[in-house]
Design a protein around this motif. Structure first.
Motif, PDB file in Angstrom:
ATOM      1  N   ALA A  60      40.706  38.677  40.445  1.00 27.19           N
ATOM      2  CA  ALA A  60      40.143  39.490  41.514  1.00 27.19           C
ATOM      3  C   ALA A  60      41.079  40.910  41.788  1.00 27.19           C
ATOM      4  CB  ALA A  60      40.277  38.614  42.894  1.00 27.19           C
ATOM      5  N   VAL A  61      40.355  42.007  41.744  1.00 32.59           N
ATOM      6  CA  VAL A  61      40.902  43.180  41.756  1.00 32.59           C
ATOM      7  C   VAL A  61      40.354  44.031  43.012  1.00 32.59           C
ATOM      8  CG1 VAL A  61      41.299  45.354  40.416  1.00 32.59           C
ATOM      9  CG2 VAL A  61      40.849  43.558  39.180  1.00 32.59           C
ATOM     10  N   LEU A  62      41.579  44.751  43.646  1.00 30.49           N
ATOM     11  CA  LEU A  62      41.284  45.526  44.614  1.00 30.49           C
ATOM     12  C   LEU A  62      41.539  46.935  44.191  1.00 30.49           C
ATOM     13  CD1 LEU A  62      40.928  46.368  47.742  1.00 30.49           C
ATOM     14  CD2 LEU A  62      43.297  45.963  48.140  1.00 30.49           C
ATOM     15  N   GLU A  63      40.724  47.846  44.494  1.00 25.84           N
ATOM     16  CA  GLU A  63      40.848  49.429  44.010  1.00 25.84           C
ATOM     17  C   GLU A  63      41.090  50.009  45.428  1.00 25.84           C
ATOM     18  OE1 GLU A  63      38.731  52.653  41.294  1.00 25.84           O
ATOM     19  OE2 GLU A  63      37.503  51.728  42.831  1.00 25.84           O
ATOM     20  N   ILE A  64      41.872  51.145  45.359  1.00 25.96           N
ATOM     21  CA  ILE A  64      41.891  52.030  46.474  1.00 25.96           C
ATOM     22  C   ILE A  64      41.459  53.330  46.210  1.00 25.96           C
ATOM     23  CG2 ILE A  64      43.535  53.089  48.205  1.00 25.96           C
ATOM     24  CD1 ILE A  64      43.205  49.908  48.226  1.00 25.96           C
TER      25      ILE A  64
ATOM     26  N   ALA B 286      31.568  40.392  41.520  1.00 24.86           N
ATOM     27  CA  ALA B 286      31.968  39.566  42.939  1.00 24.86           C
ATOM     28  C   ALA B 286      33.534  39.467  42.612  1.00 24.86           C
ATOM     29  CB  ALA B 286      31.459  38.069  42.643  1.00 24.86           C
ATOM     30  N   ARG B 287      34.079  39.986  41.554  1.00 25.54           N
ATOM     31  CA  ARG B 287      35.545  40.000  41.310  1.00 25.54           C
ATOM     32  C   ARG B 287      36.175  41.367  41.841  1.00 25.54           C
ATOM     33  NH1 ARG B 287      36.937  34.964  41.656  1.00 25.54           N
ATOM     34  NH2 ARG B 287      39.101  35.544  40.813  1.00 25.54           N
ATOM     35  N   VAL B 288      35.454  42.342  42.147  1.00 23.32           N
ATOM     36  CA  VAL B 288      36.100  43.686  42.495  1.00 23.32           C
ATOM     37  C   VAL B 288      35.707  44.276  43.833  1.00 23.32           C
ATOM     38  CG1 VAL B 288      35.971  46.070  41.667  1.00 23.32           C
ATOM     39  CG2 VAL B 288      35.615  44.112  39.846  1.00 23.32           C
ATOM     40  N   THR B 289      36.643  44.633  44.782  1.00 20.73           N
ATOM     41  CA  THR B 289      36.378  45.116  45.877  1.00 20.73           C
ATOM     42  C   THR B 289      37.007  46.498  45.845  1.00 20.73           C
ATOM     43  OG1 THR B 289      36.948  43.204  47.078  1.00 20.73           O
ATOM     44  CG2 THR B 289      37.151  45.063  48.246  1.00 20.73           C
TER      45      THR B 289
ATOM     46  N   THR C 161      34.150  51.017  53.434  1.00 21.91           N
ATOM     47  CA  THR C 161      34.276  52.177  53.808  1.00 21.91           C
ATOM     48  C   THR C 161      35.544  52.004  54.944  1.00 21.91           C
ATOM     49  OG1 THR C 161      32.011  52.972  53.519  1.00 21.91           O
ATOM     50  CG2 THR C 161      33.503  54.247  55.113  1.00 21.91           C
ATOM     51  N   GLY C 162      36.632  52.400  54.404  1.00 20.01           N
ATOM     52  CA  GLY C 162      38.007  52.270  55.387  1.00 20.01           C
ATOM     53  C   GLY C 162      39.063  53.027  54.788  1.00 20.01           C
ATOM     54  N   ASP C 163      40.130  52.700  55.465  1.00 18.10           N
ATOM     55  CA  ASP C 163      41.442  53.338  55.087  1.00 18.10           C
ATOM     56  C   ASP C 163      42.211  52.389  53.930  1.00 18.10           C
ATOM     57  OD1 ASP C 163      43.992  54.529  54.725  1.00 18.10           O
ATOM     58  OD2 ASP C 163      44.247  55.035  56.923  1.00 18.10           O
ATOM     59  N   GLY C 164      42.393  53.172  52.873  1.00 18.50           N
ATOM     60  CA  GLY C 164      42.948  52.208  51.690  1.00 18.50           C
ATOM     61  C   GLY C 164      44.347  51.858  52.135  1.00 18.50           C
ATOM     62  N   ARG C 165      45.178  52.598  52.977  1.00 22.45           N
ATOM     63  CA  ARG C 165      46.270  52.154  53.402  1.00 22.45           C
ATOM     64  C   ARG C 165      46.589  50.450  53.813  1.00 22.45           C
ATOM     65  NH1 ARG C 165      48.900  56.108  57.937  1.00 22.45           N
ATOM     66  NH2 ARG C 165      46.543  55.390  58.802  1.00 22.45           N
ATOM     67  N   ASP C 166      45.309  50.201  54.444  1.00 23.85           N
ATOM     68  CA  ASP C 166      45.489  48.721  54.788  1.00 23.85           C
ATOM     69  C   ASP C 166      45.200  47.948  53.843  1.00 23.85           C
ATOM     70  OD1 ASP C 166      45.991  49.945  57.477  1.00 23.85           O
ATOM     71  OD2 ASP C 166      43.874  50.319  57.799  1.00 23.85           O
ATOM     72  N   GLY C 167      44.606  48.209  52.651  1.00 26.39           N
ATOM     73  CA  GLY C 167      43.934  47.253  51.645  1.00 26.39           C
ATOM     74  C   GLY C 167      42.735  47.055  52.176  1.00 26.39           C
ATOM     75  N   TYR C 168      42.650  45.510  51.790  1.00 25.53           N
ATOM     76  CA  TYR C 168      41.215  45.035  52.509  1.00 25.53           C
ATOM     77  C   TYR C 168      41.667  43.455  52.370  1.00 25.53           C
ATOM     78  CZ  TYR C 168      36.170  43.549  53.454  1.00 25.53           C
ATOM     79  OH  TYR C 168      35.249  43.057  53.910  1.00 25.53           O
ATOM     80  N   ARG C 169      41.898  43.035  53.751  1.00 24.60           N
ATOM     81  CA  ARG C 169      42.602  41.655  53.737  1.00 24.60           C
ATOM     82  C   ARG C 169      41.454  40.451  53.656  1.00 24.60           C
ATOM     83  NH1 ARG C 169      47.467  40.480  55.370  1.00 24.60           N
ATOM     84  NH2 ARG C 169      47.810  42.568  56.022  1.00 24.60           N
ATOM     85  N   PRO C 170      40.068  40.767  54.072  1.00 26.52           N
ATOM     86  CA  PRO C 170      39.118  39.557  53.890  1.00 26.52           C
ATOM     87  C   PRO C 170      39.029  39.234  52.668  1.00 26.52           C
ATOM     88  CG  PRO C 170      38.506  41.338  55.395  1.00 26.52           C
ATOM     89  CD  PRO C 170      39.564  41.896  54.684  1.00 26.52           C
TER      90      PRO C 170
ATOM     91  N   GLN D  84      49.056  41.648  50.146  1.00 24.37           N
ATOM     92  CA  GLN D  84      47.483  40.999  49.690  1.00 24.37           C
ATOM     93  C   GLN D  84      47.444  40.745  48.216  1.00 24.37           C
ATOM     94  OE1 GLN D  84      44.576  43.869  51.473  1.00 24.37           O
ATOM     95  NE2 GLN D  84      45.736  43.890  53.248  1.00 24.37           N
ATOM     96  N   THR D  85      48.655  40.856  47.510  1.00 22.55           N
ATOM     97  CA  THR D  85      48.704  40.576  46.094  1.00 22.55           C
ATOM     98  C   THR D  85      49.110  39.269  45.910  1.00 22.55           C
ATOM     99  OG1 THR D  85      48.695  42.979  45.488  1.00 22.55           O
ATOM    100  CG2 THR D  85      49.308  41.605  43.705  1.00 22.55           C
TER     101      THR D  85
END
Length: 385
Positions: free
Chosen positions: A107-111, A129-132, A159-168, A191-192
């Motif tokens: 799973a990958v989070l992109e800012i 489904a593996r990419v946010t 849509t949000g502030d990347g500083r916060d990541g995306y906890r969900p 979150q990693t």
């Protein structure tokens, strides 16, 4: 064409070649865009409806492309004042994806969604489904959703502030930022997953340049080396205010300031963009901003601005003159900024002028720390201006 040229140059790893071929950058670029013209060393306009050949030529070129100016307030046709969203240089995209080292099922989070191309590449390889991906600008995020939809790719676009990541969506196996940061938000570390990797362009207020850092997450910390020098638009929360000369240097302050000289030469000191020295000086001199003026009549002033712990302003200027063995220095305020900068220069020179790859960064809940060769010798760095 772009995929072939990246492969030929060695910029694109073989395992990413089918992905780049299947997800062309052109599918994510707007009708009017502002690519960087290498010859002119400036942004130029490319309008698909007016000149489709020119537009496609730039879409397939290894150049960065500005897609938004001035946070959307500028529509063109020429470039605006401040570039605020872009499609990065494809060779840099490829290199950072190689640093990320994704594996099937991760799973990958992109800012910083931007055009959506980087998220599209990741979604094609791993599955949507593996990419946010998180984008602070609502209009940019919506355009990226549309482009990803047209490409048949389905990452989650937030849509949000990347500083916060995306906890969900946490925990993530990989986090990648496509915007420059002045500090690694600890939320990204939290979150990693253990053993996961965070890749981000990181820099200091000293200049606009960054270096890509590749951090491996352990229990409450993340640490790793810098891989290459780059320059990215900054996370909006990390832009920092522009330094106004008159707010730091009082009227008549230069003439009244103490004067000294330095034996550091212009050629030794002003090494240019994408060189290690400016990056290292930012690591060693906290909260310092450098501004080099153009040369006139064989003379070039280089300014330095900063504040102390109480917020009091300090400044320095070194005047390099052609043919002179020494340069004149004037400085004012509670800090002696040139003294700090010169000491940092000699620290770097005495250690063999190490490149950026010998430096690293460690991040924990209390802050961030830079180091040379060994994390045991780390010192605190403050990314805030």
């Amino acid at each position: 064409m772009l995929c072939r040229s990246l492969l030929k140059s060695g910029a694109l790893a073989a395992d990413w070649a089918p992905v780049f071929a299947a997800v062309p950058r052109s599918g994510f670029l707007p009708e009017v865009m502002w690519p960087f013209d290498v010859g002119a060393q400036a942004s130029t306009v490319a309008d698909r409806s007016a000149d489709p050949g020119r537009w496609h030529g730039y879409a397939e070129a290894d150049v960065p492309v500005v897609t938004q100016w001035d946070d959307g307030r500028h529509a063109g046709p020429g470039p605006g004042k401040v570039a605020t969203s872009s499609a990065s240089m494809p060779s840099v995209v490829a290199a950072m994806l190689a640093d990320l080292d994704v594996r099937d099922g991760q799973a990958v989070l992109e800012i910083g969604t931007g055009t959506g191309w980087n998220a599209g590449l990741l979604a094609h390889r791993l599955g949507g489904a593996r990419v946010t991906t998180v984008e602070v600008d609502a209009a940019v995020a919506e355009a990226a959703r549309d482009a990803l939809r047209r490409a048949g790719l389905g990452p989650t676009v937030v849509t949000g502030d990347g500083r916060d990541g995306y906890r969900p969506g946490a925990p993530y196996d990989r986090v990648i930022a496509t915007c420059g940061v002045r500090e690694i938000p600890y939320a990204w570390v939290e979150q990693t997953a253990l053993g996961g990797i965070v890749v981000a362009p990181w820099g200091t207020p000293y200049g606009n340049g960054d270096a890509v850092v590749r951090l491996v997450v352990a229990d409450g910390t993340a640490s790793g080396r810098f891989t290459r020098l780059v320059e990215f638009m900054k996370l909006r929360a990390h832009r920092g205010p522009a330094v106004r000369h008159g707010d730091v240097v009082p009227y008549g302050g230069v003439e009244a300031a103490e004067e000294s000289t330095t034996g550091v030469t212009e050629a030794e000191f002003l090494t240019g963009r994408y060189t290690a020295l400016p990056f290292v000086l930012g690591l060693r001199v906290p909260g310092c901003v450098q501004a080099a003026a153009g040369k006139r009549g064989g003379a070039r002033p280089v300014w330095f601005y900063g504040r102390d712990g109480r917020g009091e302003a300090s400044w320095a200027v070194v005047m390099f003159r052609d043919g002179r063995p020494t340069a004149t220095v004037r400085q004012g305020g509670p800090r002696r900024l040139w003294d700090e900068v010169e000491a940092a220069y000699h620290w770097w020179a005495e250690r063999g002028r190490p490149g950026v790859g010998r430096f690293g960064l460690t991040v924990d809940g209390d802050g961030q720390y830079a180091w040379l060769d060994d994390p045991a010798g780390a010192w605190p760095v403050d990314g805030a201006r």
